[in-house]
Design an enzyme around this catalytic site. Structure first.
Site, PDB file in Angstrom:
ATOM      1  N   LYS A 117      -8.511   7.574 -19.107  1.00 40.73           N
ATOM      2  CA  LYS A 117      -8.838   8.129 -20.417  1.00 40.73           C
ATOM      3  C   LYS A 117      -7.602   8.085 -21.337  1.00 40.73           C
ATOM      4  O   LYS A 117      -7.173   7.000 -21.696  1.00 40.73           O
ATOM      5  CB  LYS A 117      -9.401   9.534 -20.247  1.00 40.73           C
ATOM      6  CG  LYS A 117     -10.425   9.681 -19.092  1.00 40.73           C
ATOM      7  CD  LYS A 117     -11.689   8.875 -19.323  1.00 40.73           C
ATOM      8  CE  LYS A 117     -12.606   8.779 -18.099  1.00 40.73           C
ATOM      9  NZ  LYS A 117     -12.922  10.003 -17.394  1.00 40.73           N
ATOM     10  N   ARG A 167       0.850  -1.201   0.000  1.00 40.29           N
ATOM     11  CA  ARG A 167       0.000   0.000   0.000  1.00 40.29           C
ATOM     12  C   ARG A 167       0.889   1.255   0.000  1.00 40.29           C
ATOM     13  O   ARG A 167       0.540   2.275  -0.553  1.00 40.29           O
ATOM     14  CB  ARG A 167      -0.957   0.006   1.208  1.00 40.29           C
ATOM     15  CG  ARG A 167      -1.722   1.311   1.349  1.00 40.29           C
ATOM     16  CD  ARG A 167      -3.055   1.201   2.077  1.00 40.29           C
ATOM     17  NE  ARG A 167      -3.057   0.336   3.232  1.00 40.29           N
ATOM     18  CZ  ARG A 167      -2.459   0.612   4.419  1.00 40.29           C
ATOM     19  NH1 ARG A 167      -1.840   1.742   4.594  1.00 40.29           N
ATOM     20  NH2 ARG A 167      -2.498  -0.270   5.398  1.00 40.29           N
ATOM     21  N   ASP A 173      -7.609  19.837 -13.581  1.00 37.08           N
ATOM     22  CA  ASP A 173      -7.974  18.530 -14.133  1.00 37.08           C
ATOM     23  C   ASP A 173      -7.631  18.583 -15.622  1.00 37.08           C
ATOM     24  O   ASP A 173      -8.295  19.265 -16.398  1.00 37.08           O
ATOM     25  CB  ASP A 173      -9.470  18.271 -13.897  1.00 37.08           C
ATOM     26  CG  ASP A 173      -9.923  16.902 -14.441  1.00 37.08           C
ATOM     27  OD1 ASP A 173      -9.235  16.357 -15.327  1.00 37.08           O
ATOM     28  OD2 ASP A 173     -10.975  16.407 -13.997  1.00 37.08           O
TER      29      ASP A 173
HETATM   30  C1  LIG Z   1     -13.392  10.397 -16.100  1.00 40.37           C
HETATM   31  C2  LIG Z   1     -13.040  11.722 -15.535  1.00 40.37           C
HETATM   32  C3  LIG Z   1     -12.760  11.902 -14.170  1.00 40.37           C
HETATM   33  C4  LIG Z   1     -12.881  10.776 -13.154  1.00 40.37           C
HETATM   34  O1  LIG Z   1     -11.961   9.780 -13.379  1.00 40.37           O
HETATM   35  P1  LIG Z   1     -12.216   8.218 -13.043  1.00 40.37           P
HETATM   36  O2  LIG Z   1     -10.962   7.579 -13.509  1.00 40.37           O
HETATM   37  O3  LIG Z   1     -13.439   7.800 -13.772  1.00 40.37           O
HETATM   38  O4  LIG Z   1     -12.413   8.147 -11.562  1.00 40.37           O
HETATM   39  C5  LIG Z   1     -12.401  13.168 -13.736  1.00 40.37           C
HETATM   40  N1  LIG Z   1     -12.319  14.202 -14.587  1.00 40.37           N
HETATM   41  C6  LIG Z   1     -12.599  14.065 -15.907  1.00 40.37           C
HETATM   42  C7  LIG Z   1     -12.493  15.257 -16.792  1.00 40.37           C
HETATM   43  C8  LIG Z   1     -12.968  12.836 -16.423  1.00 40.37           C
HETATM   44  O5  LIG Z   1     -13.255  12.720 -17.735  1.00 40.37           O
END
Ligand SMILES: *Cc1c(COP(=O)(O)O)cnc(C)c1O
Length: 379
Positions: free
Chosen positions: A195, A46, A170
């Site tokens: 993604k 962990r 983000d």
């Molecule tokens: C998918 C996504 C998230 C969340 O990520 P997960 O891997 O699904 O937890 C956060 N911000 C954006 C812009 C996303 O497309």
């Protein structure tokens, strides 16, 4: 070092025990110690894992940061950032961001006494006006989902600095290939590695990148204390994904540009949202802070009805009807009934998200096939 070389070599060294060129999947929970406390830097998985360590090094490098941390999902990475705060602290966040981020802020953290203020961050003066003595964090996303709105990262970074608040960006939609927020003054970058970084729709993971060693220590403490760590197999998959990020992104951008123009000239399409159009609201900022415009876009039909949108969504043969984005395969999505269904209709329409809005994640297939598919589906 140029991007292509960096992405291929980031974090990976030949394995010290065998010379394996690719970092092995260290599927272990613990490590044998020679004597109590005498070990090779690995005690319990962990806290440390060699596969994750290689990936975290790669994460740092691809965002031009000093440190990277991997989490079990994108929202787990976001969760760790908010855990830096205390009750009474204020977060200024974009009013147009990933729904899961909004849900985490409003449904989980608001009840712990963290104050969230949502503003339209495409105009930086709105952030400036929302600053209070309690502002500790500014959270932005650019481009946004699904309307592809753009916020000026460098301008927000300077507002954050003056307010002595952290700025977290983000950067999921742009990927490090198109935009590097740390270079523009952000303190933290967050990605849903699920993604573009993973890139093959086969893993859930998130990450944070930063330059400040004290901030890294705080976040590492949260990572190991709260335990939202990814497993070694998932780390391996993202490490492999990053090696082709530049090639994939080049094709996402090329295909994206062609499809955005195709849709814009289609007689049944009312409007296309893509940040590479010169008449996009913040095109000048997109051009300044991004190296390309990517493969994410949305469009509205002239026949603005849910039924017509659903007809198109079910008619595609190559575009798969699914949530998520950033994989090699093209996806089509209906925000009103899928990703943004939890927003009340009036609120959704007010935010510019119409009933017929369709979001596309353009993959890296042959663009002629993709255009042919959209042509027959739109009709
Ligand atoms: C998918 C996504 C998230 C969340 O990520 P997960 O891997 O699904 O937890 C956060 N911000 C954006 C812009 C996303 O497309």
């Amino acid at each position: 070092m140029k991007l292509a070389t960096k992405y291929i070599h980031a974090g990976t060294e030949p394995d010290p025990s065998t010379g394996a060129i690719m970092t092995p999947i260290y599927q272990t929970s613990t490590y044998v110690q020679e004597a109590p406390g005498v070990n090779k830097g690995f005690e319990y998985a962990r806290s440390q894992n060699p596969t994750r360590k290689a990936l975290e090094e790669a994460y740092a490098q691809i965002e031009n940061g000093k440190f990277g941390l991997a989490f079990g999902s994108g929202v787990a990475a976001t969760d760790a950032v908010i855990k830096l705060l205390s009750p009474g602290d204020q977060v200024i966040a974009a009013n147009d961001m990933y729904g899961g981020t909004y849900r985490l802020f409003t449904k989980i953290f608001a009840k712990y006494g963290i104050q969230f203020t949502y503003v339209d961050t495409t105009d930086v003066s709105n952030i400036q006006k929302a600053i209070t003595p309690n502002t500790r964090l500014i959270w932005i996303e650019t481009p946004t989902n699904p309307l592809m709105n753009i916020t000026d990262i460098a301008a927000v970074a300077s507002v954050a600095k003056n307010a002595k608040a952290l700025l977290c960006v983000d950067n999921t939609f742009a990927s490090p290939y198109l935009q590097n927020p740390l270079d523009l003054g952000a303190d933290l970058v967050m990605h849903s590695a699920t993604k573009y970084l993973g890139g093959h729709s086969d893993v859930i993971q998130g990450c944070l990148m930063m330059n400040d060693a004290a901030l890294r220590e705080q976040l590492y403490f949260i990572q190991k204390s709260c335990g939202a760590v990814p497993g070694p197999m998932d780390c391996f998959l993202v490490l492999r994904g990053i090696k082709t990020l530049h090639i994939r992104m080049q094709r996402h951008c090329e295909n994206g540009e062609k499809i955005a123009h195709f849709l814009r000239s289609h007689p049944k399409v009312a409007k296309v949202y893509w940040c590479g159009f010169e008449d996009h609201h913040n095109y000048a900022i997109a051009k300044k802070q991004m190296r390309g415009f990517g493969g994410m876009m949305s469009f509205e039909l002239k026949n603005d009805s849910v039924d017509e949108a659903k007809r198109v969504l079910s008619a595609t043969k190559i575009f798969a009807l699914a949530e998520s984005l950033g994989g090699v395969e093209s996806l089509i999505n209906h925000p009103a009934s899928m990703t943004h269904a939890s927003i009340p209709r009036a609120e959704r329409i007010k935010n510019g998200l119409s009933d017929s809005l369709i979001r596309l994640s353009i993959g890296i297939e042959d663009v002629e096939d993709l255009i042919e598919d959209l042509t027959q589906a739109i009709g």
